[in-house]
Structures are given as structure tokens and as C-alpha cells.
Design a protein around this motif. Structure first.
Motif, short mmCIF file in Angstrom:
data_model
loop_
_atom_site.label_atom_id
_atom_site.label_comp_id
_atom_site.label_asym_id
_atom_site.label_seq_id
_atom_site.Cartn_x
_atom_site.Cartn_y
_atom_site.Cartn_z
N SER A 153 0.83 -1.20 0.00
CA SER A 153 0.00 0.00 0.00
C SER A 153 0.87 1.25 0.00
CB SER A 153 -0.92 -0.01 1.23
OG SER A 153 -1.69 1.16 1.28
N LEU A 154 0.65 2.12 -1.00
CA LEU A 154 1.39 3.37 -1.09
C LEU A 154 0.42 4.54 -1.05
CD1 LEU A 154 3.93 2.63 -3.99
CD2 LEU A 154 4.28 2.35 -1.53
N SER A 155 0.86 5.64 -0.47
CA SER A 155 0.07 6.87 -0.53
C SER A 155 0.13 7.41 -1.95
CB SER A 155 0.62 7.90 0.45
OG SER A 155 1.86 8.41 -0.03
N PRO A 156 -0.78 8.32 -2.32
CA PRO A 156 -0.74 8.89 -3.69
C PRO A 156 0.62 9.50 -4.04
CG PRO A 156 -2.83 9.41 -2.67
CD PRO A 156 -1.99 8.77 -1.60
N LYS A 157 1.22 10.24 -3.13
CA LYS A 157 2.52 10.87 -3.43
C LYS A 157 3.63 9.84 -3.51
CE LYS A 157 1.07 15.09 -3.69
NZ LYS A 157 0.90 15.70 -5.03
N GLU A 158 3.58 8.82 -2.66
CA GLU A 158 4.58 7.75 -2.74
C GLU A 158 4.49 7.04 -4.08
OE1 GLU A 158 4.52 6.78 2.08
OE2 GLU A 158 3.55 5.42 0.65
N TRP A 183 4.88 17.85 -6.03
CA TRP A 183 4.06 18.68 -5.15
C TRP A 183 3.72 20.05 -5.74
CZ3 TRP A 183 7.53 15.17 -3.18
CH2 TRP A 183 7.04 14.29 -2.20
N HIS A 197 9.15 11.31 2.38
CA HIS A 197 8.42 10.43 1.48
C HIS A 197 9.32 9.34 0.88
CE1 HIS A 197 5.10 13.27 1.76
NE2 HIS A 197 4.35 12.40 1.11
N ARG A 200 9.80 6.70 3.56
CA ARG A 200 8.62 5.85 3.71
C ARG A 200 8.46 4.91 2.52
NH1 ARG A 200 6.25 10.56 6.09
NH2 ARG A 200 5.27 11.17 4.12
N LYS A 204 8.84 0.47 2.26
CA LYS A 204 7.82 -0.42 1.71
C LYS A 204 8.33 -1.27 0.55
CE LYS A 204 4.11 2.72 3.10
NZ LYS A 204 3.00 3.60 2.67
#
Length: 241
Positions: A153-158, A183, A197, A200, A204
């Protein structure tokens, strides 16, 4: 035959580069000042531009900036040995790579070939939008990432960071460049956002944070995706080129 534009006021170096490039199977055009180099770059289509920073009439930083405002021709900057600022500025303004003076012609030609391969890879047309790097699989359409066949699972920015880097293996992005692309920020004070970022994202996708396999640090400059991991690209990926 691919034509490479060389912009360098040192005629000895420029002619040596031209000879090397021609002997490697390319054509080459010379310009000995920034104004003439900019004119040629704007009026013609080149496979790649080799651009010195220290130039008469118009310096290489300004030439790079003006070219990038109009064209996406790949650019390799020639920078001073101790000028870390020039390297960072070059990458922030959109240069694809840099070579530090003094340099060997073999090193430069290796960089030329690498940049040209990367550009060709970005325009490959194949069957679907998936990037595969050994144990890492990135589905661009579905916005899913698999590591060893397990979904992560990744955030949108990741995810955007991963796609940007993975779509351009070997291309170094400074922290400021990443801020601007991902950004939309231009303020250097936000550079810690990039570091957080990246850390993080690495936690992952990397099995060993101390010895990353995919996302590498270019010390003093920024980050890149490991160019030694040849991707399998599916369908034309036109984002972040």
C-alpha cells in the motif's frame, strides 16, 4: 543518423568530442558560445545536446533554461570539478545528466548512450502499462504495486514518486526538482518533505533500507532509480517524461 549538438567554447575539447561522437556512429554539430548554441538548438532537432556551463555570450545554465522552456531535447551538462551548485542547478533546470570536468571521452560516451537509451525506452510502445523490475511490479493504470507477488500500500505521493523514478531509471532528480514535479512547490524549505516520502517509500519497497536495491541516493544531489535493473515496459508510458 542522430545528430548531437556540442556547445563548448574550448575548441580543442569540442573538436575532440565531435571526433569521438562521429567515430561512435553519430553526426555532430559544434557551437562555441551560448548564443549560437541556443540558436541552433531552437532552430534544429537534435538527438541530444552536450552543454558546457561556462560559456561566452550566454552561460550554460541560461541556455538550458531557455531550451527547456521550448523543447524536451535531452541535455548533458559539463560542470566544474568542485561545483556542486552547478550540478544541482543543472538537474533542477531539466538537464538529463551531467559530466564533471575533467572527464574521459569513454565516460562521456557511456553517459550519451545511457541518456539516448532512456529516451528510447520512454517512447517504447508495447502491450500494457506495467513496469517490471525483478521482484517489483508497478501497474500504472490500476495504481497497484506488487513486491514478491504481494500487494503493498502506497500513498498517492509515494506512488507518484515511484512512477516518476521507475519510468526514468538512472536519471537523477534533485529534491527541489521532485518538489516541483510531485508537489508543485518551489520553496527549498520543503525539501524535508521529499526526504520523508522517500524514506517511507523505501521502507515499503526495499528489503534492506541500509542497502537499497531500487531507489538510490546520489549524494549531494538527490535520488534515482537503479539503472542496472532493466525494466519491462508495457504500452507507451508518456507521464513524467
Amino acid at each position: 543518423m542522430k545528430n548531437i549538438l556540442i556547445i563548448d567554447d574550448d575548441e580543442l575539447i569540442a573538436n575532440l568530442l565531435k571526433t569521438t561522437i562521429v567515430n561512435s556512429g553519430f553526426d555532430a554539430t559544434l557551437a562555441f558560445d551560448g548564443a549560437e548554441g541556443l540558436r541552433l538548438a531552437m532552430e534544429n532537432d537534435y538527438a541530444l545536446i552536450i552543454l558546457d556551463i561556462t560559456l561566452p555570450e550566454l552561460n550554460g545554465i541560461e541556455v538550458c533554461k531557455k531550451i527547456r522552456a521550448e523543447k524536451q531535447t535531452p541535455i548533458i551538462m559539463l560542470t566544474g570539478k568542485t561545483s556542486e551548485l552547478d550540478k544541482v542547478l543543472s538537474l533542477e533546470l531539466g538537464a538529463d545528466d551531467y559530466v564533471t570536468k575533467p572527464f574521459g571521452v569513454r565516460e562521456l560516451m557511456a553517459r550519451v548512450q545511457a541518456v539516448l537509451r532512456r529516451c528510447e525506452r520512454q517512447t517504447e510502445i508495447v502491450k500494457n502499462k506495467t513496469l517490471l523490475f525483478e521482484d517489483l511490479s508497478i501497474d500504472i493504470d490500476k495504481r497497484t504495486v506488487l513486491l514478491n507477488n504481494s500487494k503493498i500500500s502506497l500513498s498517492p505521493k509515494e506512488f507518484e514518486l515511484l512512477i516518476l523514478l521507475a519510468s526514468n531509471p538512472g536519471k537523477v532528480y534533485s529534491r527541489i526538482a521532485l518538489l516541483q514535479i510531485i508537489w508543485g512547490y518551489n520553496f527549498k524549505g520543503y525539501s524535508h518533505t521529499v526526504n520523508s516520502h522517500i524514506n517511507r517509500l523505501r521502507s515499503k519497497v526495499e528489503s534492506d533500507m541500509t542497502n537499497p536495491k531500487y531507489i538510490l541516493t546520489e549524494w549531494g544531489i538527490g535520488y534515482k532509480f537503479n539503472e542496472e535493473l532493466t525494466p519491462c515496459l508495457n504500452e507507451q508510458v508518456s507521464i513524467f517524461v
